[in-house]
Structures are given as structure tokens and as C-alpha cells.
Design an enzyme around this catalytic site. Structure first.
Site, PDB file in Angstrom:
ATOM      1  N   SER A  67      30.650 -55.626  59.263  1.00  0.00           N
ATOM      2  CA  SER A  67      29.898 -56.181  60.381  1.00  0.00           C
ATOM      3  C   SER A  67      28.624 -56.861  59.874  1.00  0.00           C
ATOM      4  O   SER A  67      28.692 -57.840  59.152  1.00  0.00           O
ATOM      5  CB  SER A  67      29.604 -55.068  61.400  1.00  0.00           C
ATOM      6  N   ASP A 113      39.152 -58.569  67.211  1.00  0.00           N
ATOM      7  CA  ASP A 113      37.755 -58.098  67.196  1.00  0.00           C
ATOM      8  C   ASP A 113      37.095 -58.374  68.547  1.00  0.00           C
ATOM      9  O   ASP A 113      37.106 -59.501  69.038  1.00  0.00           O
ATOM     10  CB  ASP A 113      36.994 -58.825  66.091  1.00  0.00           C
ATOM     11  N   HIS A 152      37.123 -54.378  66.032  1.00  0.00           N
ATOM     12  CA  HIS A 152      36.000 -54.419  65.092  1.00  0.00           C
ATOM     13  C   HIS A 152      36.097 -53.295  64.059  1.00  0.00           C
ATOM     14  O   HIS A 152      35.720 -53.455  62.908  1.00  0.00           O
ATOM     15  CB  HIS A 152      34.684 -54.331  65.868  1.00  0.00           C
TER      16      HIS A 152
END
Length: 813
Positions: free
Chosen positions: A671, A744, A778
Site C-alpha cells: 500500500s 482492490d 487490497h
């Protein structure tokens, strides 16, 4: 000419196909695989008396088949339209019950095979618990009788769990309110097959709506229709013998809750018009009060569509917000209202005002407190006092107010006014107890409360229990963990009078287990769980927290692991993996504090780099990467410079210990850590390779702020440009592995970010590989995806780090 065009077209197609790899899911080497394919210890629920323990078991991962079930992405939700629960829900598959004094847990009677258990909730008296089970067709409601150790199904699989927990217990433990799918719910539209009836049009009429880049939003009228059908439910009352009675009519119920005395229910519904700009939580809403029989009393709050907010992280909407029941009174509602128009730029003495309204809800609301900064909640007590909190992100400040709600004109006592990022001076959280209504409230004894703290210090972590006098503001320490080779986490008070607390103890080789400690007696420690270590193969790994300094003197730290079997006396130079995540601070003191603890159990998980200690790598995990901006300076004003300085300091520190070959260092992150990685590779020559997972690389695609940056692109274009690795793709000379979930849903990290960044790198001749994981969000969930992820990372590290030959020159770009 025609044949030349054909040849060029053929050449173009061949080039494209050669750039792709058709690869089935792979598995990592055996030494890594053996650490991945283990059964995790169960999740533990302990009742308020510390007598009964519930063990909830789960598989470590989902399967790709589970992730491939039909999914609708609507208004910020991801829903399985067949089962009517989140398509990304985590499930338990088994429940066991254990008495505190028993050595072993017993299997619950009555459970079906292949259970998918979620939403586990105690009844008010904790004699029972309710939970849902998701079948292939829908969601059922089950009830567990603790004394009998038996579970029973009390509904069919027709609950609506699309917007959270679909049930609430009645105060007398005899029945539940449940959200059911209406029998007349309309058939959903297959949006892939539906024929459009016209274009989709979104209008702006001149009002600024600076929203972040939300994903899974509604896109067209078909989405609106489907969202409404999936959100609609009807609330019914069901007794434990399965008797069902109608309670409230069909509506899009978001949440509902009983008053502490059980006589009233507060229920919120989603209203129209819907929005294509924001998720459903910012759609219009209406909150009504009901008697527990289902009779409507009144509407107490109507919230319009919330597409427009003032700029800044501390902005909020106008009107009543954060409406909850007051935990220490039979039926009193509490909420906050902004006094600054919700705009952080407006200068006022107080930002928020807190109100309450008591049954029968006919008198005007009473103001009970005003907060200097943005209201952050209230904890109620078993006395006439309450404790409230505010915070302000821009200064990282928080206050703790002690006040008497019955005396609003009395000035509150601010007992803490502090930087919430200052972990070394964190006073801890108040000890709570269950009151007569079954709600948690702070235990106040003769104007004294007790605080449980994490106990981070410059010398290590020593969790504590303090006694705090609310009149004198004097703190007295009554217990502090003395472990230097273990961690003792203090969770809650079992019996404050006896001095009994629920704790968990772990060490690098000792799997975390729960105990009851009596702080009134010396060495009084009773073990109540006996989970075994599933990661025996890495028990002997050397682990330590190292501390070092950045070139500007800022103190940093990281947890260092040496390879399995490493001989420290030989000081062999090994390849290293540096894994980190940048964090913004407003002061250097907080930024320099370390919360890493070498005594934590060495626990690899799907995203961890610890697996590679079995493959001959040094791992520096959770390395400090503070980005500091003091005073008027924002952290991102010098983001790149600080990022490179953090990385260089980490490599130099491990190199000084003699363990690492600085020519063979990989850097990686997930991330925002992926964003960090791309920047480090673009603007320094410190690394042999990088791994960037699920990141964002072009900040102009998140123009109204990202992470802790609240300035828009148009206010700070140079910041957005400077920080975007995409804008500096021509500088990439280091091999970079890009990994991203195709589904995601995190704000800002669209899969497009990795795809476009890869295209730029490829076009400029960089060495890079893009791995898109099907169905993954994610965070990655399917076992097949995770095993393949580990294989990809291992292949990359072996090729470009461990076996790297070329010597590089340190420096920055």
C-alpha cells in the site's frame, strides 16, 4: 503496402504476447510452504466473569473458488447477492467451549458440517450467544446455550446481512430483533446483460465537492436499483423457540440498537437520492425511535445527502451526528453537533457541542459539554461522571475531559492534553466493568479510575495498571510488568476488587496464551489457554530491535532477524530485505519513539517477509520511516529527502553490525509502503531490487488528498508531482516487482495505478514485472493467491538480490 502493414501488425501482436506469461498458480519452496500451511490458533472470547471461554476456529485462508463467487460492488459495499452478506466476510468454521478451570475445550453440540460462522455476539447476561451461519443460499441465525454447550438454528437462511450485523438481543435474553429479506423483494438486474435505456449523467452546479477517490460507487440507474433491493429488509422479532412476529415494515435499515433498559429501539434507514460520488454511509438517512414492541415514537434525525464537505481532514457535516445510547442511563440518546459549521478553517472557542435527550423524548435536548477540538466520543461510568475525548489531526493533539453530565455549567476537568502520537507518555485506557444493563462503563471508585497502558518506553515495553485520582489528577502505579524476555499484554479487569486481570503472555518462541493474573498477590498467574507453537521451524531465529540515527540525528529503529542457522561470530555478509511503511509526524520527539518489541512472538503471516529467514536472508522488518513536518511545514514538503535518509540509515545500521552485504539489499512495502518503495528506487541507488504491493504511483489520480496529505493537487501541484513515482519513471534503473489485487477496493489504490505505472516503466526500458492477482482486494485472501505471491517474491529476490553480481555506487537521484 498492405503486406507491410500485415507484417507490422503481426510483429506488434507477437511483441504483446511475448510480454505476457501464462502462469498457473505456483507454490513457494518447501521451507516457506511449511510455514504457510498451518492451522492458526482460535480467536478467544471471554465472558465478563472470566468463567467461560469461547474458541472460534477458522481456516487460515479462503479458496480462490470462494473469492470467485458472484459479487456486486455497490455504494462502497461488496455483496454476495446470493447469500446476502459481504462477499469479503471472514468466517469461523468451528466453536469450542472451555471453563476457565478446565484444561481442554469441548466441541459445541448441534453445529452442522461446513459451517461459515460470523457475527458472534453474547446475550446481555452472557448465558447465551447468537451468531450467523452462511449457507450456499443465504444467512441463518443460530443461538448457543453456554450452560448446555449446545447450538441451535432458529431461522432459515433468509437474513439480510448486507449492511452489517443483522440482529440485536432483547434486554431479557429471550428474543432477538432480526433483519430479514422481504419475501416480495424484486429480482436483481444482471448489469452485464441489461440493455441501457440512456446515458448516465452526473451534474455539478458550482458547489465544491472535494471527495477522495472512493471505489465501488454506484455508476448508473441499474446499480441504484440493485443497491436498493439488496439494502431493503424488514425487521422481525424472533423468540428462542423460533416464533417470528412482524416488528417494523420494509425499509433500507442501516443500523438499529436497543436502549440499555431494553424499552426502546433506535433505527436508522438509508434514504434517496443516492449518489455516484460517495459511498452509502453519506447517502441521506433518517433515524427513528421505536418502542420495543415496534411502535414508532418519533423521527429524531434527518440527514441530507452528504456529497459536499469543507476542505480538510477535520471537516464534518452539520446537524446531529454520532448518535448513540448513553450506556449508564435507561434510555438517553447522546449526539454531537458542530459549532464551526463543520469547517476547520473557522475560528471558534469550541468546535463541537454534545447534547442528550431522555425518554419519553418530549422535552428539548440538553447540552452537556462543549469540546475545544473535534468530538471523539464519551465513555460513561458507574457514577455521576463521564469521560469525553476530542482530537485535532493537524496538531496530533487529544484531550480527555472529566465532567458531570447533570451539571453542564460546571467547567470540565481536562486531565490529559497531549500528542496522541507520543506513545511513551500514553496514560492508557480506563478499566471498565459491565453495568446493570450489560453495557461497558468505566469503573469509578471514590473518584478514582484505573488505567491500563501499553507501557512503551525508551528502554522497552512494560505494560502497566495505574490508579488515577480524578480530583487531584495524581497517578499512582499499582502494577507494572517486569518481563524483559516476554510481553505481558493486559486486556481487561475480570474482578477489580480481587485484583484479577485477563492478560496474554508471549515471547519470540512462546506462542501467545491467556492467563488470569491477580495483581494483589505475588506471582499469582493462572494459565487458561494452552495453544501450541505452529512455527517450530523458526524458533531459533535471532531477533533483536536495533536502534540507529538518521543523518539529521532523528532516532530510528527496526526489528532485525538473522537467517536460520546464522553464525554471528563469522559475520558473513548476507542479502537483506528491508520492509517498511512511512508514517507522518508533526514533531521529532514522537517520530523517534520505538514501539517495536523483540519479545513479540515470531509470527509470519501472508504479507510477512519473515519467511525468508529460511532462505538465507537478513530481514529488517517494520523499519522506522518517519516523515516529519514541524510547525508550519507539512511532512510531505520534504518527503523524498526524508524517505531516502530513512532507508540509508537502516542499511548503514545493519551493515555496521557486519551482517549484510550492502550490494544485495531489497526494499519493499504494501500500500503506502509500495509507494515508498517506488520512490526509493527512483531517487536512490541503495537497493538491488524492490517489491511493491497494491500501491498508488500517480498522485494526480488522487487529486483531493491522499494518506495524510489534505492539500489538493491544485493547492500543491509541486508536491503531487515530486512525490509521484510515475512522474519520474525515467529514473527507474532498479528491478521492481509490482503486485496488485485485480479487485482492490482501497481508496486511491486502484489496480489502474499499477497497470499504468508498469506501462510507463516498460516503455522506458526498466526491468519490471506486473502480477495481477484475480479476485483479490487490497489485502490478499485466497490460499492460491498467497502461495503464488510468495513464489513470485522468492523468484524475484533470488534473481535480483541474492545472486546479484553488479557492484553499485550509493547515492541519490
Amino acid at each position: 503496402m498492405k503486406s507491410i502493414k500485415s507484417i507490422l501488425l503481426l510483429f506488434f501482436i507477437v511483441c504483446i504476447s511475448n510480454a505476457q506469461e501464462s502462469v498457473d498458480y505456483q507454490k513457494p519452496p518447501k521451507e516457506i510452504l511449511d510455514l504457510v500451511d498451518v492451522s492458526p490458533a482460535p480467536s478467544v472470547r471471554v465472558d465478563k466473569k472470566g468463567e467461560n471461554l469461547i474458541f472460534l476456529y477458522r481456516d487460515s485462508y479462503k479458496t480462490i473458488e470462494e473469492l470467485s463467487e458472484k459479487e456486486m460492488r455497490l455504494a462502497g459495499l461488496r455483496i454476495n447477492p446470493k447469500t446476502n452478506i459481504s462477499s469479503r466476510a471472514n468466517y469461523f468454521n468451528k466453536i469450542k467451549l472451555k471453563k476457565t478451570d478446565d484444561k481442554d475445550a469441548s466441541q459445541i453440540i448441534g453445529l452442522s458440517e461446513n459451517m461459515r460462522i460470523a457475527n458472534f455476539k453474547w446475550s446481555p447476561d452472557q448465558s447465551k450467544a447468537a451468531f450467523t451461519n452462511t449457507t450456499s443460499k443465504g444467512v441463518e441465525l443460530w443461538v448457543l446455550d453456554i450452560s448446555e454447550g449446545k447450538a441451535s438454528k432458529i431461522t432459515e437462511d433468509n437474513l439480510n446481512a448486507n449492511m452489517g450485523i443483522p440482529f440485536r438481543w432483547y434486554r431479557d435474553n429471550s428474543a432477538l430483533l432480526v433483519k430479514f429479506i422481504p419475501s416480495d423483494r424484486k429480482t436483481l438486474i444482471d448489469t452485464q446483460e441489461a440493455v441501457p435505456t440512456g446515458p448516465t449523467i452526473t451534474v455539478s452546479e458550482g458547489t465544491k465537492a472535494q471527495n477522495r477517490t472512493y471505489q465501488d460507487l454506484l455508476k448508473n440507474p441499474n446499480d441504484e436499483y440493485n443497491f436498493e433491493q439488496l439494502a431493503i429488509s424488514e425487521i422481525k422479532k424472533i423468540t428462542l423457540d423460533g416464533t417470528i412476529t412482524n416488528w417494523a415494515p420494509t425499509a433500507m435499515y442501516n443500523g438499529f440498537s436497543f436502549s440499555p433498559d431494553g424499552n426502546y429501539v433506535m433505527a436508522t434507514t438509508v434514504q434517496k437520492p443516492f449518489s455516484y460520488l460517495v459511498p452509502y454511509r453519506r447517502f441521506p438517512q433518517e433515524t427513528k425511535l421505536y418502542k420495543n414492541t415496534g411502535e414508532v415514537i418519533k423521527s429524531i434525525n434527518k440527514v441530507p445527502l452528504n456529497e459536499v464537505l469543507p476542505k480538510g481532514f477535520m471537516s464534518t457535516r452539520l446537524g446531529k451526528r454520532s448518535m448513540v445510547w448513553r450506556a449508564d442511563r435507561p434510555a438517553t440518546i447522546v449526539w454531537a453537533e458542530a459549532l464551526d459549521k463543520g469547517d476547520p478553517k473557522v475560528k471558534v472557542e469550541f468546535r463541537d457541542e454534545i447534547f442528550q435527550l431522555s425518554a419519553p423524548f418530549t422535552k428539548p435536548a440538553q447540552s452537556i459539554l462543549k469540546t475545544i477540538d473535534r468530538y471523539a466520543g464519551i465513555e460513561w461510568t458507574n457514577s455521576e461522571l463521564a469521560i469525553a475525548y476530542d482530537y485535532w489531526w493537524n496538531t496530533r493533539n487529544t484531550r480527555t475531559y472529566v465532567f458531570d453530565p447533570s451539571k453542564p455549567d460546571q467547567k470540565p476537568n481536562i486531565i490529559h492534553n497531549r500528542n496522541y502520537q507520543d506513545k511513551y507518555n500514553d496514560p492508557g485506557e480506563p478499566v471498565s466493568i459491565k453495568n446493570e444493563y450489560g453495557y461497558s462503563v468505566i469503573n469509578v471508585q471514590s473518584n478514582t479510575i484505573y488505567l491500563i497502558g501499553d507501557g512503551y518506553t525508551k528502554d522497552g515495553q512494560f505494560p502497566f495498571i495505574d490508579k488515577f485520582d480524578l480530583k487531584s489528577n495524581k497517578t499512582t502505579r499499582i502494577y507494572q510488568s517486569e518481563f524483559k524476555d516476554k510481553i505481558e499484554n493486559i486486556y481487561s479487569a475480570i474482578n477489580m476488587k480481587k485484583g484479577e486481570f485477563l492478560i496474554r503472555i508471549e515471547s519470540p518462541t512462546e506462542y501467545p496464551n491467556y492467563y488470569i493474573r491477580n495483581i494483589s498477590k505475588t506471582n499469582s498467574l493462572k494459565q487458561i489457554t494452552f495453544f501450541k507453537n505452529p512455527f517450530v521451524s523458526i524458533q531459533g531465529v535471532h531477533k533483536e530491535v536495533i536502534k540507529y540515527k538518521r543523518d539529521d540525528g532523528l532516532e530510528l529503529s527496526g526489528t532485525l532477524y538473522l537467517p536460520i542457522g546464522y553464525d554471528k561470530s563469522k559475520k558473513e555478509k548476507m542479502p537483506m530485505i528491508l520492509w517498511a511503511y512511512p508514517v507522518e509526524f508533526k514533531d521529532k520527539t514522537s517520530a523517534s519513539q520505538s514501539t517495536s518489541n523483540p519479545n513479540e512472538f515470531t509470527y509470519p503471516f501472508w504479507g510477512s517477509m519473515l519467511y525468508w529467514v529460511t532462505r538465507g536472508y537478513v530481514v529488517l522488518d517494520d523499519a522506522s520511516f518517519p516523515i516529519v513536518g514541524e510547525g508550519d511545514e507539512e511532512p510531505n514538503d520534504s518527503f523524498r529527502k526524508q524517505l531516502v535518509a530513512n532507508g540509508k540509515a537502516a542499511i548503514d545500521a545493519v551493515n555496521a553490525l557486519g551482517y549484510v552485504d550492502p550490494n544485495r539489499v531489497a526494499v519493499g512495502g504494501h500500500s503506502y509502503g509500495a509507494f515508498m518503495t517506488a520512490n526509493l528506487l527512483s531517487h536512490s541507488n541503495l537497493y538491488a531490487a524492490g517489491i511493491a504491493r497494491s500501491g498508488a504511483y500517480n498522485r494526480t489520480l488522487t487529486p483531493f488528498g491522499f494518506q495524510s496529505e489534505e492539500r489538493s493537487y491544485w493547492e500543491a501541484p509541486e508536491i503531487y508531482y515530486t512525490m509521484s513515482p510515475f512522474m519520474h519513471a525515467e529514473k527507474m534503473k532498479t528491478p521492481l516487482l509490482l503486485i496488485h489485487g485485480e479487485a482492490d477496493n482501497n481508496s486511491g489504490t486502484y489496480p489502474l495505478q499499477s497497470e499504468r505505472y508498469f506501462n510507463a516503466l516498460k516503455g522506458l526500458g526498466a526491468t519490471t514485472r506486473l502480477v495481477m492477482l484475480p479476485k483479490e482486494s487490497h489485502g490478499y485472501r485466497a490460499k492460491e493467491s498467497i502461495l503464488h505471491l510468495l513464489w513470485e517474491q522468492d523468484q524475484w529476490l533470488e534473481k535480483y538480490v541474492k545472486n546479484r553480481k553488479k557492484v553499485k555506487t550509493e547515492g541519490t537521484n
